[in-house]
Enzyme design. Structure first.
Site, PDB file in Angstrom:
ATOM      1  CB  CYS A 114      -0.853  -0.047   1.206  1.00 22.07           C
ATOM      2  SG  CYS A 114      -2.425   1.191   0.926  1.00 22.07           S
ATOM      3  CB  CYS A 116      -1.812   4.677   3.610  1.00 20.90           C
ATOM      4  SG  CYS A 116      -2.095   3.069   4.121  1.00 20.90           S
ATOM      5  CB  CYS A 124      -4.514   3.590   0.199  1.00 17.81           C
ATOM      6  SG  CYS A 124      -5.248   3.275   1.810  1.00 17.81           S
ATOM      7  CE  LYS A 189      -7.572  -1.796   4.660  1.00 18.01           C
ATOM      8  NZ  LYS A 189      -6.333  -1.165   3.935  1.00 18.01           N
ATOM      9  NE  ARG A 199      -6.667   4.327   9.472  1.00 13.02           N
ATOM     10  CZ  ARG A 199      -8.006   4.568   9.115  1.00 13.02           C
ATOM     11  NH1 ARG A 199      -8.496   5.711   9.840  1.00 13.02           N
ATOM     12  NH2 ARG A 199      -8.473   3.790   8.302  1.00 13.02           N
ATOM     13  CE  LYS A 242      -7.098  -4.169   8.189  1.00 19.26           C
ATOM     14  NZ  LYS A 242      -5.687  -3.728   7.739  1.00 19.26           N
ATOM     15  CB  SER A 268      -4.471  -2.031  15.787  1.00 15.79           C
ATOM     16  OG  SER A 268      -5.356  -1.315  15.184  1.00 15.79           O
TER      17      SER A 268
HETATM   18 ZN   LIG Z   1      -3.241   2.066   2.665  1.00 17.73          ZN
END
Ligand SMILES: [Zn+2]
Length: 320
Positions: A114, A116, A124, A189, A199, A242, A268
């Site tokens: 990705c 991001c 992203c 997702k 994050r 996810k 997380s």
């Molecule tokens: Zn991403």
């Protein structure tokens, strides 16, 4: 009535184990962690979510490898970010893959693909005039995936949710001679509120807007099925759902509908919820983690990504 098992079969632990339908195994557990260029190891909300400096990657993984760690999922934390996310093409992740494969040839190395973590805007993909440019995003993601395969990655996992990303990566990998590199697709997702600690660890919060435009609405499950079908048609080897715990119905539907291996990512936020619950109530964290991961397995996931994997491996020491 109650249980469908006669009380004779429930009376002894060994018998309960013998007839149990679901078991976790090391083979299906994946530990996600973050690699940064330098500095000291850092924990974000507890031991499980860890930023490991490149120079200590082997030392970090070794005790877990000895406990039977079979697979790791790598995310990169670059030193600097820019508009194009150029740190994604050559950075700590590529070096970490090579070092891990050299040191632990039996370890499955899976990599996040990705932009991001690497872009200064935190989105992203490649952003132009405030919008994601799909063509340039697919090109950039393909370049990242090939660089990971060159470094030795066994599986690449594109998480940008750009339409056509699985097909683009498959074509790029094949063209570069990496027909054997697998693709794990983030098929379902969800635009979840449970990604905050990630994050923080990856430093990847969007600087403007959010990711709702390219992640899925949590009210929908049929959309996830469609994404899974598209990813399969584009050449995905493994389909992922996810987050995991609030989406067990989606995992189950994937399991029933698709014959490919199904992965689930206990994210997380799920990890921190369990940690906080155990802190507030004094409940044994490993027991809770075992219950949750076993339920994810029971719903139909072959592969489970979890920040609890280091802890779980210690208990699995006694397992077959
Ligand atoms: Zn991403």
């Amino acid at each position: 009535m109650g249980s469908i098992l006669p009380s004779r079969l429930r009376a002894k632990e060994n018998l309960r184990n013998m007839v149990s339908e679901t078991a976790l195994s090391r083979n299906g557990l994946v530990w996600p962690f973050f690699v940064k260029a330098e500095g000291r190891p850092e924990e974000v909300h507890g031991k499980g979510i860890t930023r490991v400096p490149l120079g200590e990657v082997e030392a970090f993984v070794e005790p877990l490898y000895e406990l039977g760690l079979k697979s790791a999922l790598l995310f990169g934390v670059p030193q600097r970010k820019d508009g194009a996310g150029s740190g994604a093409f050559d950075g700590p992740v590529q070096s970490a893959i090579a070092r891990l494969k050299r040191c632990f040839p039996g370890l499955n190395v899976i990599t996040d693909v990705c932009l991001c973590q690497y872009t200064d805007h935190g989105h992203c993909g490649v952003v132009e005039d405030g919008r994601i440019n799909r063509g340039k995003t697919l090109e950039a993601l393909s370049k990242v995936a090939v660089s990971h395969a060159e470094a030795g990655a066994d599986v690449v996992a594109p998480s940008a949710m750009a339409d056509g990303q699985v097909g683009a990566l498959r074509r790029a990998l094949d063209a570069a001679g990496f027909e054997g590199t697998c693709i794990m697709a983030y098929s379902a997702k969800y635009a979840s509120t449970l990604y905050a600690p990630f994050r923080e660890a990856a430093g990847s919060s969007p600087a403007f807007g959010d990711r709702a435009a390219y992640q899925m609405d949590f009210r929908n499950s049929r959309e996830g099925i469609l994404e899974g079908e598209l990813d399969l048609a584009e050449g995905a080897d493994i389909l992922m759902v996810k987050p995991a715990m609030p989406y067990l119905d989606v995992i189950k539907e994937f399991r029933e509908r698709f014959t490919r291996p199904i992965a689930a990512y206990q994210v997380s936020g799920e990890y921190v919820m369990i940690k906080e619950y155990c802190r507030a109530t004094g409940t044994d964290e490993t027991k809770v983690a075992l219950e949750m991961l076993t339920c994810i397995r029971r719903a139909g996931a072959n592969i489970i990504m979890s920040y609890f994997v280091p802890e779980i491996l210690k208990t699995l020491e006694r397992w077959p």
